[in-house]
Design an enzyme around this catalytic site. Structure first.
Site, PDB file in Angstrom:
ATOM      1  N   ARG A 191       0.786  -1.238   0.000  1.00  0.00           N
ATOM      2  CA  ARG A 191       0.000   0.000   0.000  1.00  0.00           C
ATOM      3  C   ARG A 191       0.812   1.280   0.000  1.00  0.00           C
ATOM      4  NH1 ARG A 191      -3.561  -2.361   4.747  1.00  0.00           N
ATOM      5  NH2 ARG A 191      -1.429  -3.021   5.154  1.00  0.00           N
ATOM      6  N   ASP A 245      -0.045 -14.648  -0.180  1.00  0.00           N
ATOM      7  CA  ASP A 245      -0.149 -14.472   1.268  1.00  0.00           C
ATOM      8  C   ASP A 245       0.009 -15.805   1.967  1.00  0.00           C
ATOM      9  OD1 ASP A 245      -1.016 -12.072   3.177  1.00  0.00           O
ATOM     10  OD2 ASP A 245      -1.692 -13.960   4.029  1.00  0.00           O
TER      11      ASP A 245
HETATM   12  O1  CP3 Z   1       5.659  -7.682  -0.840  1.00  0.00           O
HETATM   13  C1  CP3 Z   1       5.584  -8.780  -0.235  1.00  0.00           C
HETATM   14  O2  CP3 Z   1       6.160  -8.973   0.867  1.00  0.00           O
HETATM   15  C2  CP3 Z   1       4.898  -9.943  -0.897  1.00  0.00           C
HETATM   16  C3  CP3 Z   1       3.598 -10.301  -0.470  1.00  0.00           C
HETATM   17  C4  CP3 Z   1       3.253 -10.673   0.974  1.00  0.00           C
HETATM   18  C5  CP3 Z   1       2.009 -10.309   1.553  1.00  0.00           C
HETATM   19  N1  CP3 Z   1       1.904 -10.925   2.767  1.00  0.00           N
HETATM   20  C6  CP3 Z   1       1.002  -9.444   0.910  1.00  0.00           C
HETATM   21  C7  CP3 Z   1      -0.022  -8.755   1.751  1.00  0.00           C
HETATM   22  C8  CP3 Z   1       3.926 -11.452   1.912  1.00  0.00           C
HETATM   23  C9  CP3 Z   1       5.329 -12.047   1.843  1.00  0.00           C
HETATM   24  C10 CP3 Z   1       3.063 -11.610   3.036  1.00  0.00           C
HETATM   25  C11 CP3 Z   1       3.400 -12.428   4.233  1.00  0.00           C
HETATM   26  C12 CP3 Z   1       2.487 -12.442   5.378  1.00  0.00           C
HETATM   27  N2  CP3 Z   1       1.103 -12.389   5.357  1.00  0.00           N
HETATM   28  C13 CP3 Z   1       2.897 -12.604   6.720  1.00  0.00           C
HETATM   29  C14 CP3 Z   1       4.327 -12.805   7.181  1.00  0.00           C
HETATM   30  C15 CP3 Z   1       5.086 -11.530   7.272  1.00  0.00           C
HETATM   31  C16 CP3 Z   1       4.633 -10.634   8.384  1.00  0.00           C
HETATM   32  O3  CP3 Z   1       4.122  -9.546   8.067  1.00  0.00           O
HETATM   33  O4  CP3 Z   1       4.847 -10.993   9.554  1.00  0.00           O
HETATM   34  C17 CP3 Z   1       1.741 -12.574   7.520  1.00  0.00           C
HETATM   35  C18 CP3 Z   1       1.699 -12.690   9.032  1.00  0.00           C
HETATM   36  C19 CP3 Z   1       0.616 -12.452   6.658  1.00  0.00           C
HETATM   37  C20 CP3 Z   1      -0.829 -12.397   7.029  1.00  0.00           C
HETATM   38  C21 CP3 Z   1      -1.450 -11.103   6.684  1.00  0.00           C
HETATM   39  N3  CP3 Z   1      -1.742 -10.694   5.407  1.00  0.00           N
HETATM   40  C22 CP3 Z   1      -1.838 -10.064   7.581  1.00  0.00           C
HETATM   41  C23 CP3 Z   1      -1.657 -10.117   9.074  1.00  0.00           C
HETATM   42  C24 CP3 Z   1      -2.385  -9.036   6.804  1.00  0.00           C
HETATM   43  C25 CP3 Z   1      -3.046  -7.759   7.286  1.00  0.00           C
HETATM   44  C26 CP3 Z   1      -2.114  -6.784   7.857  1.00  0.00           C
HETATM   45  C27 CP3 Z   1      -1.482  -5.932   6.793  1.00  0.00           C
HETATM   46  O5  CP3 Z   1      -0.259  -5.766   6.820  1.00  0.00           O
HETATM   47  O6  CP3 Z   1      -2.222  -5.403   5.963  1.00  0.00           O
HETATM   48  C28 CP3 Z   1      -2.280  -9.423   5.436  1.00  0.00           C
HETATM   49  C29 CP3 Z   1      -2.699  -8.632   4.252  1.00  0.00           C
HETATM   50  C30 CP3 Z   1      -1.666  -8.385   3.213  1.00  0.00           C
HETATM   51  N4  CP3 Z   1      -0.799  -9.314   2.724  1.00  0.00           N
HETATM   52  C31 CP3 Z   1      -1.454  -7.161   2.527  1.00  0.00           C
HETATM   53  C32 CP3 Z   1      -0.419  -7.384   1.612  1.00  0.00           C
HETATM   54  C33 CP3 Z   1       0.154  -6.400   0.626  1.00  0.00           C
HETATM   55  C34 CP3 Z   1      -2.251  -5.878   2.738  1.00  0.00           C
HETATM   56  C35 CP3 Z   1      -3.670  -5.995   2.236  1.00  0.00           C
HETATM   57  C36 CP3 Z   1      -4.031  -5.095   1.082  1.00  0.00           C
HETATM   58  O7  CP3 Z   1      -3.171  -4.649   0.314  1.00  0.00           O
HETATM   59  O8  CP3 Z   1      -5.234  -4.852   0.930  1.00  0.00           O
END
Ligand code: CP3
Length: 347
Positions: free
Chosen positions: A34, A80
């Site tokens: 984002r 994800d």
């Molecule tokens: O750029 C990158 O790193 C590649 C894509 C990626 C995403 N999630 C996209 C995402 C990766 C490698 C992840 C890993 C992930 N997902 C983890 C491990 C890393 C960490 O942050 O500890 C975890 C715990 C998740 C689970 C998850 N996904 C959560 C807790 C959330 C919501 C919180 C947040 O940061 O928004 C997501 C959503 C998510 N995954 C988004 C993105 C870009 C944001 C949602 C959106 O863009 O609408």
């Protein structure tokens, strides 16, 4: 496997296998997301986040966007960690507050899950193929999954948690039942990573974002043991594909994680002291560990922190990264500034 494996090794691959490079290769956890206006525009094209992740044309574009803008040495697959619980039959959606799953209620809930939905992950492999074809051969493509413990926390808590009391209570009261959950996750994760590797990723990262909430004995059982087994299975099937482990928050247990899991590289979080990181580096490549808030702040604090990390860790195998993901409020120009700081040798 990817074109990469037959051609020149990438800068990322070289340090993951123990070489020392100055400047170090770099990428950022959550480098797609984002904080990028082009990501927000692309994201608006899908009805929801899960659909976005499972539409290869959109997910591949999100994968490539940060590399196009900043020239990192690696792209990370856009997907994800929670697609695995969904493939196992758990309902998943993303709300304002983050992910929401219907929390599984210990062993009765476990019985409702199965690996029959694993083919729902196939669009992710297509994202790998499309991304790999669009990236230059010098850019590595990193695949990933959650480590079994971290995925289990979301499955048992139904989302993010502050105290982890449901998942821990299950693990403490009924270790065999909880072990069955971890085994189900580990098998699905092995299949998921195998699919990514077959489609062309050059390395994989295991995100254990909540490794830091367990006492020693449970860390051994639910973090180290399943990770070691997963690494062993991956190495048997794909001996040349490096595995990066990221046991965020593991503190003093990092050393044991590195000694016992068999990972090729370890992601270090922001609070790991650089001299402790250097000790880890005598065994494996280290990846980290700039504070994401320093990147948000930019300027002199950013330049100083980058220099400190490179001075402490640049003499060994290092992948420059953050200690956790890019914050959504980060100005993209600060990432461009980081790219400039990392192009110059300090040597
Ligand atoms: O750029 C990158 O790193 C590649 C894509 C990626 C995403 N999630 C996209 C995402 C990766 C490698 C992840 C890993 C992930 N997902 C983890 C491990 C890393 C960490 O942050 O500890 C975890 C715990 C998740 C689970 C998850 N996904 C959560 C807790 C959330 C919501 C919180 C947040 O940061 O928004 C997501 C959503 C998510 N995954 C988004 C993105 C870009 C944001 C949602 C959106 O863009 O609408």
């Amino acid at each position: 496997m990817g074109a990469m494996n037959s051609a020149q090794p990438t800068r990322l691959a070289r340090v993951l296998t123990g070489e020392v490079l100055d400047p170090p290769p770099w990428w950022l956890m959550r480098q797609a997301g984002r904080y990028l206006p082009e990501y927000r525009a692309l994201r608006a094209e899908a009805a929801n986040f899960v659909e976005f992740c499972l539409t290869p044309s959109l997910a591949a574009e999100a994968t490539i966007q940060p590399v196009r803008r900043f020239g990192m040495d690696a792209a990370i697959l856009f997907a994800d960690i929670l697609l695995v619980p969904r493939a196992l039959g758990q309902r998943l959606c993303f709300g304002e507050e983050g992910p929401v799953l219907d929390a599984i209620d210990e062993t009765a809930g476990l019985a409702r899950l199965s690996s029959s939905g694993i083919s729902s992950l196939e669009p992710v492999y297509e994202t790998v193929r499309v991304s790999r074809a669009a990236l230059t051969p010098e850019t590595a493509l990193i695949g990933f999954a959650g480590a079994p413990w971290t995925v289990a926390t979301y499955m048992a808590e139904g989302g993010a948690s502050r105290d982890f009391r449901r998942v821990k209570a299950w693990a403490y009261r009924d270790p065999p039942g909880f072990a069955a959950l971890l085994e189900l996750i580990a098998d699905a994760t092995f299949a998921y990573l195998s699919g990514q590797i077959a489609a062309g990723v050059d390395a994989v990262q295991l995100f254990d974002s909540w490794a830091g909430v367990l006492p020693e004995a449970e860390f051994q059982r639910w973090v180290i043991a399943p990770t070691r087994q997963l690494v062993r299975r991956l190495k048997q099937a794909f001996p040349t594909v490096p595995v990066i482990g990221f046991p965020r928050g593991a503190g003093q247990l990092y050393e044991r994680y590195v000694a016992e899991t068999g990972v090729d590289a370890v992601g270090i979080d922001t609070v790991i002291p650089l001299d402790a990181a250097r000790r880890l580096q005598s065994r494996v490549c280290v990846q980290g560990n700039l504070d994401p808030v320093t990147l948000l702040v930019g300027g002199e604090p950013l330049a100083n922190a980058v220099r400190a990390i490179r001075e402490a860790l640049g003499g060994g195998p290092l992948v420059f990264n953050l200690g956790h993901g890019v914050l959504p409020q980060t100005p993209p120009e600060h990432v461009a500034e980081l790219a400039r700081l990392l192009t110059a040798p300090i040597g």
